[in-house]
Write a protein that holds these residues in place. Structure first.
Motif, PDB file in Angstrom:
ATOM      1  N   THR A 120     -14.913  -5.764  -5.455  1.00  0.00           N
ATOM      2  CA  THR A 120     -15.537  -4.611  -5.966  1.00  0.00           C
ATOM      3  C   THR A 120     -15.043  -3.426  -5.167  1.00  0.00           C
ATOM      4  O   THR A 120     -15.187  -2.417  -5.860  1.00  0.00           O
ATOM      5  N   GLU A 121     -14.243  -3.561  -4.116  1.00  0.00           N
ATOM      6  CA  GLU A 121     -13.596  -2.309  -3.448  1.00  0.00           C
ATOM      7  C   GLU A 121     -12.337  -2.715  -2.889  1.00  0.00           C
ATOM      8  O   GLU A 121     -12.144  -4.002  -2.203  1.00  0.00           O
ATOM      9  N   PHE A 122     -11.390  -1.903  -2.676  1.00  0.00           N
ATOM     10  CA  PHE A 122     -10.263  -2.006  -1.991  1.00  0.00           C
ATOM     11  C   PHE A 122      -9.432  -0.782  -1.720  1.00  0.00           C
ATOM     12  O   PHE A 122      -9.722   0.380  -1.852  1.00  0.00           O
ATOM     13  N   ASP A 123      -8.646  -0.835  -0.670  1.00  0.00           N
ATOM     14  CA  ASP A 123      -7.849   0.345  -0.296  1.00  0.00           C
ATOM     15  C   ASP A 123      -6.409   0.026  -0.663  1.00  0.00           C
ATOM     16  O   ASP A 123      -5.964  -0.928  -0.569  1.00  0.00           O
ATOM     17  N   PHE A 124      -5.702   1.238  -1.017  1.00  0.00           N
ATOM     18  CA  PHE A 124      -4.279   1.174  -1.455  1.00  0.00           C
ATOM     19  C   PHE A 124      -3.679   1.598  -0.008  1.00  0.00           C
ATOM     20  O   PHE A 124      -4.022   2.944   0.225  1.00  0.00           O
ATOM     21  N   ARG A 125      -2.683   0.983   0.385  1.00  0.00           N
ATOM     22  CA  ARG A 125      -1.828   1.571   1.532  1.00  0.00           C
ATOM     23  C   ARG A 125      -0.399   1.537   1.435  1.00  0.00           C
ATOM     24  O   ARG A 125       0.073   0.175   1.391  1.00  0.00           O
ATOM     25  N   GLU A 126      -0.059   2.559   1.379  1.00  0.00           N
ATOM     26  CA  GLU A 126       1.653   2.414   1.139  1.00  0.00           C
ATOM     27  C   GLU A 126       2.604   1.919   2.416  1.00  0.00           C
ATOM     28  O   GLU A 126       3.233   1.330   2.125  1.00  0.00           O
ATOM     29  N   ALA A 128       1.642   0.710   6.564  1.00  0.00           N
ATOM     30  CA  ALA A 128       0.643   0.177   7.409  1.00  0.00           C
ATOM     31  C   ALA A 128      -0.022   1.275   8.166  1.00  0.00           C
ATOM     32  O   ALA A 128      -1.219   1.101   8.966  1.00  0.00           O
ATOM     33  N   ASP A 129       0.890   2.324   8.775  1.00  0.00           N
ATOM     34  CA  ASP A 129       0.442   3.041  10.002  1.00  0.00           C
ATOM     35  C   ASP A 129      -0.195   4.309   9.407  1.00  0.00           C
ATOM     36  O   ASP A 129      -0.300   5.428   9.900  1.00  0.00           O
ATOM     37  N   ASN A 130      -0.537   4.519   8.053  1.00  0.00           N
ATOM     38  CA  ASN A 130      -1.210   5.391   7.199  1.00  0.00           C
ATOM     39  C   ASN A 130      -0.323   6.681   7.178  1.00  0.00           C
ATOM     40  O   ASN A 130      -0.838   7.960   6.799  1.00  0.00           O
ATOM     41  N   SER A 131       1.063   6.712   7.174  1.00  0.00           N
ATOM     42  CA  SER A 131       1.843   7.748   7.112  1.00  0.00           C
ATOM     43  C   SER A 131       2.321   7.864   5.548  1.00  0.00           C
ATOM     44  O   SER A 131       2.737   9.080   5.218  1.00  0.00           O
ATOM     45  N   GLY A 132       2.093   7.004   4.818  1.00  0.00           N
ATOM     46  CA  GLY A 132       2.295   6.992   3.353  1.00  0.00           C
ATOM     47  C   GLY A 132       1.269   7.436   2.442  1.00  0.00           C
ATOM     48  O   GLY A 132       0.232   8.032   2.864  1.00  0.00           O
ATOM     49  N   TRP A 133       1.217   7.301   1.160  1.00  0.00           N
ATOM     50  CA  TRP A 133       0.256   7.420   0.299  1.00  0.00           C
ATOM     51  C   TRP A 133      -0.889   6.583   0.188  1.00  0.00           C
ATOM     52  O   TRP A 133      -0.541   5.447  -0.060  1.00  0.00           O
ATOM     53  N   ASN A 134      -1.964   7.042   0.767  1.00  0.00           N
ATOM     54  CA  ASN A 134      -2.862   5.969   0.512  1.00  0.00           C
ATOM     55  C   ASN A 134      -4.264   6.295   0.017  1.00  0.00           C
ATOM     56  O   ASN A 134      -4.660   7.598   0.211  1.00  0.00           O
ATOM     57  N   ILE A 135      -4.981   5.572  -0.701  1.00  0.00           N
ATOM     58  CA  ILE A 135      -6.425   5.865  -1.430  1.00  0.00           C
ATOM     59  C   ILE A 135      -7.465   4.780  -0.630  1.00  0.00           C
ATOM     60  O   ILE A 135      -7.185   3.553  -0.689  1.00  0.00           O
ATOM     61  N   TYR A 136      -8.463   5.171  -0.236  1.00  0.00           N
ATOM     62  CA  TYR A 136      -9.538   4.364   0.344  1.00  0.00           C
ATOM     63  C   TYR A 136     -10.675   4.096  -0.473  1.00  0.00           C
ATOM     64  O   TYR A 136     -11.112   5.180  -1.162  1.00  0.00           O
ATOM     65  N   GLY A 137     -11.335   3.062  -0.364  1.00  0.00           N
ATOM     66  CA  GLY A 137     -12.522   2.649  -0.935  1.00  0.00           C
ATOM     67  C   GLY A 137     -12.540   2.662  -2.540  1.00  0.00           C
ATOM     68  O   GLY A 137     -13.245   3.381  -3.164  1.00  0.00           O
ATOM     69  N   VAL A 138     -11.539   2.200  -3.272  1.00  0.00           N
ATOM     70  CA  VAL A 138     -11.223   2.317  -4.631  1.00  0.00           C
ATOM     71  C   VAL A 138     -12.556   1.389  -5.373  1.00  0.00           C
ATOM     72  O   VAL A 138     -12.457   0.128  -4.972  1.00  0.00           O
ATOM     73  N   ARG A 139     -13.223   1.988  -6.168  1.00  0.00           N
ATOM     74  CA  ARG A 139     -14.335   1.237  -6.815  1.00  0.00           C
ATOM     75  C   ARG A 139     -14.118   0.419  -8.050  1.00  0.00           C
ATOM     76  O   ARG A 139     -13.573   0.962  -8.689  1.00  0.00           O
ATOM     77  N   LEU A 140     -14.611  -0.875  -7.893  1.00  0.00           N
ATOM     78  CA  LEU A 140     -14.159  -1.581  -9.171  1.00  0.00           C
ATOM     79  C   LEU A 140     -15.669  -1.807 -10.146  1.00  0.00           C
ATOM     80  O   LEU A 140     -15.680  -2.375 -10.854  1.00  0.00           O
TER      81      LEU A 140
END
Length: 632
Positions: A120-126, A128-140
């Motif tokens: 139902t929900e996921f994070d995209f992390r480019e 691991a240390d959060n320095s890339g493009w990240n999107i949190y709480g992607v709702r499905l």
């Protein structure tokens, strides 16, 4: 009989294929335009998610005006505590950077190991240390995230009869309380507040502030006049009226603001409202949001548009923009008289500023817009006719319309020709001259303080200068403490280190001192600063190169124009050797090695000789080629 049997077999085959297609279709779950809770960037957008038994597919767009983009090979999606690794993409292969086409974005389908269809929900992390493009709480689940907005804010009724504060000088603190609803520290939300007060002890008016874990922060600044200030949250600008001896409380629905900043959701009706104000001028602050795009002739395409223009073409362009925006403000029925007066004042001063700055703006346009081969225009003008439109600009002659933060910019001899005589401008000019040392992080000397006492007649202007001087002293003491803790942390960290350079070391000594430590290795030196967006974009592009070429020493040189707190926060995610210089040292280095901007790169070979130098990002392949040569 044989014919009937064949028909039955054919029919059975058709039914089987139909069932197979239906089963295959059911095995895929597609979610269009998925909502999300937070993002640490404004470039990467997920347009579609497909959950398949073989892979999870993300259809994305990466928005960037020019240059190259790529996806880090360590990208992953996280759901329910489980990590699903990045498989690859036809459009953005692993380790390959693709040139952004003229449309301004790269579209790609990213493949990841398959998530359960029930996710139902996921994070995209480019990264691991959060320095890339990240999107949190992607709702499905298709549900739009809703913040818990306090009821008293939802029931606010704007006061159309609200008044603007007096523009009489009134020295005092202007205080801003900000609360971000839906905030989580891992979102890496950036919050900057511009409250310029004439003699600010900051090189740039941005004051970066740490956000408490509950999403709140407080900022205060010295001020003597009401002025339009700006809150910047993840590059979204929120103007408001900052008033001396007054407090403004701002509540921001962070999730809705983040959605509104995307190409995907920007036009949705339910993302238009994301900020609420409380205070004496809440009605004006609220109405100001509806005209904020009309306050500045420097629009999004300003530098692209003026590239190659002559001064007269530039003047006509700026004047047409001003007249168009002024008409839009005057015809806006949703704002009251106070907000209209304020908006007219700010726009008029921006218009005047743009005209006075014609030469600098035209000259800088090719560099800012990234256009090459633009011939330099003849900057000769007839001043009398060129600036004649300013004679009719009421804001330059009215003390009652001084709701702007850059009055110090209008104390030059040229500007004074078009403004009513005012002794206040003389005092501001003296204060501006004395406060230049603040830009170099230098408090006033005893001699400068004596000059202020003798030459600034207005007591409030003088006291504002002294108050900012004390603020600078406090900032410097705090920065020293932060830097000491950071150096201690670097000594215990294997990811980044810090070379301590004496603030008095000459430019001629700095690079040899650094290079001599790494004789026998190839070195890439990167001149950057925290506020330089091209520098940060290039760092992202270089990450795969650093993974490949681990024998190279990566040295990052910034100066004191990067706030020490923000610099310290950022370098923890930038593996390599870090150096922090004074601004005088940085300027002297630039003059010594003849470069005029950042990012600038030096490649140093094993013998310690600089073999390559380039200002602006040359591309990953070019750097790789130069480093390979330096290693031989």
């Amino acid at each position: 009989m044989n014919t009937t049997h064949l028909l039955q077999k054919a029919l059975s085959l058709v039914v089987f294929l139909m069932l197979l297609v239906a089963t295959t279709a059911q095995a895929k779950r597609v979610v269009e335009r998925p909502y999300f809770l937070g993002s640490n960037n404004h470039k990467f957008e997920i347009e579609r998610v497909t959950l398949d038994k073989k892979a999870t597919l993300l259809d994305v767009k990466i928005y960037q005006a020019s240059g190259d983009v790529g996806i880090d090979s360590h990208a992953s999606i996280m759901a329910n505590g489980v990590k699903y690794d990045y498989i690859g993409s036809k459009q953005l292969p692993k380790g390959v950077f693709v040139k952004v086409p003229e449309c301004g974005y790269v579209a790609a389908t990213l493949r990841f190991k398959p998530m359960p269809e029930s996710t139902t929900e996921f994070d995209f992390r480019e990264i691991a240390d959060n320095s890339g493009w990240n999107i949190y709480g992607v709702r499905l689940d298709g549900k739009r995230p809703q913040a818990d907005i306090p009821q008293h804010l939802l029931q606010q009724a704007p006061d159309k009869n609200s008044k603007l504060p007096s523009t009489d000088l009134n020295l005092g603190k202007t205080v801003v309380d900000v609360r971000l609803l839906g905030y989580k520290p891992e979102y890496k939300t950036t919050l900057d507040i511009i409250v310029d007060n004439w003699f600010s002890p900051l090189r740039m008016p941005f004051k970066h502030d740490s956000i408490s874990v509950d999403g709140t922060c407080r900022v205060s600044a010295n001020a003597v006049l009401p002025t339009v200030a700006t809150i910047c949250v993840n590059r979204t600008e929120i103007p408001f009226l900052a008033v001396p001896n007054d407090t403004t409380t701002v509540t921001i629905d962070l999730t809705t603001l983040t959605l509104a900043a995307t190409h995907l959701f920007a036009n949705d009706s339910d993302v238009k409202k994301y900020v609420w104000f409380e205070g004496k001028h809440a009605a004006v602050d609220t109405e100001l949001q509806g005209v904020k795009t009309m306050l500045d002739v420097f629009g999004y395409t300003f530098y692209d548009d003026i590239c190659g223009m002559t001064p007269l073409q530039y003047r006509d362009y700026v004047q047409q923009s001003y007249e168009r925006l002024l008409a839009a403000i005057n015809s806006n029925a949703a704002i009251g008289t106070a907000t209209r007066t304020l908006a007219q004042s700010i726009l008029s001063m921006n218009y005047a500023s743009a005209l006075f700055g014609f030469e600098n703006n035209i000259s800088m346009a090719p560099m800012i817009s990234g256009k090459r081969g633009v011939p330099r225009a003849d900057m000769s003008i007839d001043s009398l006719s060129y600036f004649k439109p300013l004679e009719q600009l009421a804001v330059l002659h009215s003390k009652n319309q001084r709701y702007y933060y850059y009055l110090t910019d209008f104390t030059s001899a040229l500007c004074r020709q078009y403004m009513s005589a005012d002794s206040l401008l003389d005092d501001i000019a003296v204060g501006k001259r004395l406060s230049r040392s603040f830009n170099r992080k230098r408090p006033l000397t005893e001699q400068q303080i004596a000059v202020a006492h003798d030459s600034i007649a207005n007591g409030m202007v003088r006291e504002l200068l002294f108050a900012n001087n004390e603020d600078l002293k406090s900032q410097l003491a705090s920065a020293d403490n932060i830097l000491a803790e950071l150096k201690k942390s670097a000594n215990q960290n294997s990811t980044f280190s810090i070379i301590d350079i004496d603030p008095k070391m000459s430019a001629e000594q700095i690079l040899p001192t650094i290079i001599n430590k790494y004789k026998g290795k190839a070195v890439l030196i990167d001149f950057w600063n925290t506020w330089c967006m091209p520098c940060r974009a290039a760092m992202s592009a270089i990450r795969p190169l650093k993974e490949q070429m681990t024998d190279v020493v990566y040295v990052y040189i910034a100066d004191a124009s990067s706030p020490v707190g923000k610099w310290g926060e950022m370098i923890k995610a930038i593996s390599g050797v870090h150096v922090r210089l004074t601004e005088e040292q940085a300027d002297a280095l630039a003059e010594l090695y003849k470069f005029s901007g950042i990012p600038t790169y030096f490649v140093v070979n094993k013998e310690g000789k600089i073999t390559y130098q380039k200002t602006s990002f040359p591309g990953v392949e070019k750097l790789k080629e130069q480093l390979m040569s330096a290693m031989q």
